[in-house]
Write a protein that holds these residues in place. Structure first.
Motif, PDB file in Angstrom:
ATOM      1  N   CYS A   1       1.138  -1.210  -0.120  1.00  0.00           N
ATOM      2  CA  CYS A   1      -0.170  -0.038  -0.083  1.00  0.00           C
ATOM      3  C   CYS A   1       0.958   1.141  -0.002  1.00  0.00           C
ATOM      4  O   CYS A   1       1.941   1.288   0.811  1.00  0.00           O
ATOM      5  N   THR A   2       0.422   2.055  -0.876  1.00  0.00           N
ATOM      6  CA  THR A   2       1.106   3.368  -0.849  1.00  0.00           C
ATOM      7  C   THR A   2       0.029   4.405  -0.714  1.00  0.00           C
ATOM      8  O   THR A   2      -1.000   4.485  -1.012  1.00  0.00           O
ATOM      9  N   SER A   3       0.712   5.714  -0.144  1.00  0.00           N
ATOM     10  CA  SER A   3      -0.485   6.761  -0.330  1.00  0.00           C
ATOM     11  C   SER A   3       0.300   8.313  -0.412  1.00  0.00           C
ATOM     12  O   SER A   3       1.722   8.202  -0.337  1.00  0.00           O
ATOM     13  N   SER A   4      -0.256   9.184  -0.728  1.00  0.00           N
ATOM     14  CA  SER A   4       0.507  10.472  -1.083  1.00  0.00           C
ATOM     15  C   SER A   4      -0.384  11.474  -0.174  1.00  0.00           C
ATOM     16  O   SER A   4      -1.798  11.525  -0.565  1.00  0.00           O
ATOM     17  N   PRO A   5      -0.226  12.126   0.785  1.00  0.00           N
ATOM     18  CA  PRO A   5       1.346  11.972   1.543  1.00  0.00           C
ATOM     19  C   PRO A   5       1.468  10.646   2.040  1.00  0.00           C
ATOM     20  O   PRO A   5       0.579   9.833   2.319  1.00  0.00           O
ATOM     21  N   MET A   6       2.793  10.147   2.287  1.00  0.00           N
ATOM     22  CA  MET A   6       3.255   9.089   2.977  1.00  0.00           C
ATOM     23  C   MET A   6       2.832   8.842   4.349  1.00  0.00           C
ATOM     24  O   MET A   6       2.662   9.975   4.915  1.00  0.00           O
ATOM     25  N   VAL A   7       3.048   7.742   5.160  1.00  0.00           N
ATOM     26  CA  VAL A   7       2.847   7.632   6.650  1.00  0.00           C
ATOM     27  C   VAL A   7       1.552   7.772   7.082  1.00  0.00           C
ATOM     28  O   VAL A   7       1.322   8.021   8.152  1.00  0.00           O
ATOM     29  N   ALA A   8       0.528   7.437   6.064  1.00  0.00           N
ATOM     30  CA  ALA A   8      -0.845   7.399   6.523  1.00  0.00           C
ATOM     31  C   ALA A   8      -0.906   5.603   7.197  1.00  0.00           C
ATOM     32  O   ALA A   8      -0.256   4.736   6.768  1.00  0.00           O
ATOM     33  N   SER A   9      -1.805   5.913   8.488  1.00  0.00           N
ATOM     34  CA  SER A   9      -1.872   4.297   8.803  1.00  0.00           C
ATOM     35  C   SER A   9      -2.963   3.607   7.789  1.00  0.00           C
ATOM     36  O   SER A   9      -3.752   3.987   7.215  1.00  0.00           O
ATOM     37  N   VAL A  10      -2.609   2.230   7.988  1.00  0.00           N
ATOM     38  CA  VAL A  10      -3.459   1.478   7.125  1.00  0.00           C
ATOM     39  C   VAL A  10      -4.013   0.347   7.965  1.00  0.00           C
ATOM     40  O   VAL A  10      -3.451  -0.289   9.007  1.00  0.00           O
ATOM     41  N   THR A  11      -5.451   0.048   7.892  1.00  0.00           N
ATOM     42  CA  THR A  11      -6.209  -1.058   8.102  1.00  0.00           C
ATOM     43  C   THR A  11      -6.718  -1.851   7.134  1.00  0.00           C
ATOM     44  O   THR A  11      -6.915  -1.335   6.089  1.00  0.00           O
ATOM     45  N   ILE A  12      -6.565  -3.074   7.132  1.00  0.00           N
ATOM     46  CA  ILE A  12      -7.036  -4.052   6.096  1.00  0.00           C
ATOM     47  C   ILE A  12      -8.146  -5.066   6.829  1.00  0.00           C
ATOM     48  O   ILE A  12      -7.610  -5.654   7.774  1.00  0.00           O
ATOM     49  N   SER A  13      -9.241  -5.265   6.060  1.00  0.00           N
ATOM     50  CA  SER A  13     -10.103  -6.139   6.816  1.00  0.00           C
ATOM     51  C   SER A  13      -9.585  -7.477   6.753  1.00  0.00           C
ATOM     52  O   SER A  13      -9.200  -7.875   5.718  1.00  0.00           O
ATOM     53  N   GLY A  14      -9.944  -8.090   7.502  1.00  0.00           N
ATOM     54  CA  GLY A  14      -9.464  -9.498   7.872  1.00  0.00           C
ATOM     55  C   GLY A  14      -8.137  -9.718   8.031  1.00  0.00           C
ATOM     56  O   GLY A  14      -7.468 -11.057   7.923  1.00  0.00           O
ATOM     57  N   TYR A  15      -7.185  -8.837   8.146  1.00  0.00           N
ATOM     58  CA  TYR A  15      -5.803  -8.973   8.491  1.00  0.00           C
ATOM     59  C   TYR A  15      -5.112  -8.434  10.131  1.00  0.00           C
ATOM     60  O   TYR A  15      -5.843  -7.607  10.373  1.00  0.00           O
ATOM     61  N   GLU A  16      -4.797  -9.610  10.702  1.00  0.00           N
ATOM     62  CA  GLU A  16      -4.194  -9.250  12.020  1.00  0.00           C
ATOM     63  C   GLU A  16      -2.673  -9.363  12.015  1.00  0.00           C
ATOM     64  O   GLU A  16      -2.233 -10.556  11.542  1.00  0.00           O
ATOM     65  N   PRO A  17      -2.049  -8.504  12.195  1.00  0.00           N
ATOM     66  CA  PRO A  17      -0.383  -8.532  12.292  1.00  0.00           C
ATOM     67  C   PRO A  17       0.005  -9.749  13.511  1.00  0.00           C
ATOM     68  O   PRO A  17      -0.927 -10.250  14.336  1.00  0.00           O
ATOM     69  N   ILE A  18       0.897 -10.370  13.060  1.00  0.00           N
ATOM     70  CA  ILE A  18       1.511 -11.598  13.923  1.00  0.00           C
ATOM     71  C   ILE A  18       1.395 -11.157  15.476  1.00  0.00           C
ATOM     72  O   ILE A  18       1.266 -11.783  16.297  1.00  0.00           O
ATOM     73  N   GLU A  19       2.269  -9.955  15.445  1.00  0.00           N
ATOM     74  CA  GLU A  19       2.456  -9.268  16.755  1.00  0.00           C
ATOM     75  C   GLU A  19       1.283  -8.245  17.013  1.00  0.00           C
ATOM     76  O   GLU A  19       1.186  -7.429  16.254  1.00  0.00           O
ATOM     77  N   LYS A  20       0.523  -8.571  18.118  1.00  0.00           N
ATOM     78  CA  LYS A  20      -0.355  -7.596  18.359  1.00  0.00           C
ATOM     79  C   LYS A  20       0.093  -6.131  18.738  1.00  0.00           C
ATOM     80  O   LYS A  20       1.153  -6.066  19.166  1.00  0.00           O
ATOM     81  N   GLY A  21      -0.737  -5.386  18.458  1.00  0.00           N
ATOM     82  CA  GLY A  21      -0.383  -3.987  18.409  1.00  0.00           C
ATOM     83  C   GLY A  21       0.638  -3.297  17.731  1.00  0.00           C
ATOM     84  O   GLY A  21       0.959  -1.965  17.765  1.00  0.00           O
ATOM     85  N   ILE A  22       0.921  -4.325  16.655  1.00  0.00           N
ATOM     86  CA  ILE A  22       1.690  -3.352  15.460  1.00  0.00           C
ATOM     87  C   ILE A  22       0.809  -2.677  14.440  1.00  0.00           C
ATOM     88  O   ILE A  22      -0.428  -3.157  14.186  1.00  0.00           O
ATOM     89  N   GLU A  23       1.279  -1.503  14.238  1.00  0.00           N
ATOM     90  CA  GLU A  23       0.279  -0.828  13.356  1.00  0.00           C
ATOM     91  C   GLU A  23       1.142  -0.412  11.778  1.00  0.00           C
ATOM     92  O   GLU A  23       2.453  -0.695  11.870  1.00  0.00           O
ATOM     93  N   LEU A  24       0.435  -0.465  10.967  1.00  0.00           N
ATOM     94  CA  LEU A  24       1.101  -0.504   9.633  1.00  0.00           C
ATOM     95  C   LEU A  24       0.677   0.966   9.057  1.00  0.00           C
ATOM     96  O   LEU A  24      -0.229   1.612   9.386  1.00  0.00           O
ATOM     97  N   PHE A  25       1.863   1.336   8.312  1.00  0.00           N
ATOM     98  CA  PHE A  25       1.819   2.842   7.803  1.00  0.00           C
ATOM     99  C   PHE A  25       2.459   2.929   6.287  1.00  0.00           C
ATOM    100  O   PHE A  25       3.273   2.010   6.132  1.00  0.00           O
ATOM    101  N   THR A  26       2.026   3.434   5.456  1.00  0.00           N
ATOM    102  CA  THR A  26       2.668   3.493   4.082  1.00  0.00           C
ATOM    103  C   THR A  26       3.889   4.118   4.252  1.00  0.00           C
ATOM    104  O   THR A  26       4.260   5.177   4.960  1.00  0.00           O
ATOM    105  N   PRO A  27       4.702   3.587   3.385  1.00  0.00           N
ATOM    106  CA  PRO A  27       4.379   2.429   2.246  1.00  0.00           C
ATOM    107  C   PRO A  27       4.586   1.232   3.074  1.00  0.00           C
ATOM    108  O   PRO A  27       5.518   0.966   3.761  1.00  0.00           O
ATOM    109  N   VAL A  28       3.811   0.096   2.688  1.00  0.00           N
ATOM    110  CA  VAL A  28       3.863  -0.934   3.289  1.00  0.00           C
ATOM    111  C   VAL A  28       3.595  -2.207   2.318  1.00  0.00           C
ATOM    112  O   VAL A  28       2.759  -2.093   1.536  1.00  0.00           O
TER     113      VAL A  28
END
Length: 76
Positions: A1-28
């Motif tokens: 995922c990419t965004s302009s501007p960068m460093v946006a938070s990303v959520t994806i339905s049906g996705y749970e990071p392996i480590e709880k509490g990890i947040e996703l930010f673009t680019p990812v």
């Protein structure tokens, strides 16, 4: 995922990071999504959210790009 501007938070339905509490930010790059439809949402303070429905196909890369629009000052 990419965004302009960068460093946006990303959520994806049906996705749970392996480590709880990890947040996703673009680019990812996210791996291990179950094939099918997913809702991808990108958020950044001061900008309108961007949400897209994305179809994930096994073995294929699905690029997701969002252009986040700055909110008018009165909405911030």
């Amino acid at each position: 995922c990419t965004s302009s501007p960068m460093v946006a938070s990303v959520t994806i339905s049906g996705y749970e990071p392996i480590e709880k509490g990890i947040e996703l930010f673009t680019p990812v790059t996210v791996t291990g999504l179950i094939p099918g439809s997913h809702r991808v949402t990108m958020k950044l303070d001061g900008y309108s959210d961007c949400s897209l429905n994305v179809e994930v196909v096994e073995g294929k890369i699905t690029p997701v790009n969002c252009y986040l629009r700055a909110k008018p000052y009165r909405e911030q």
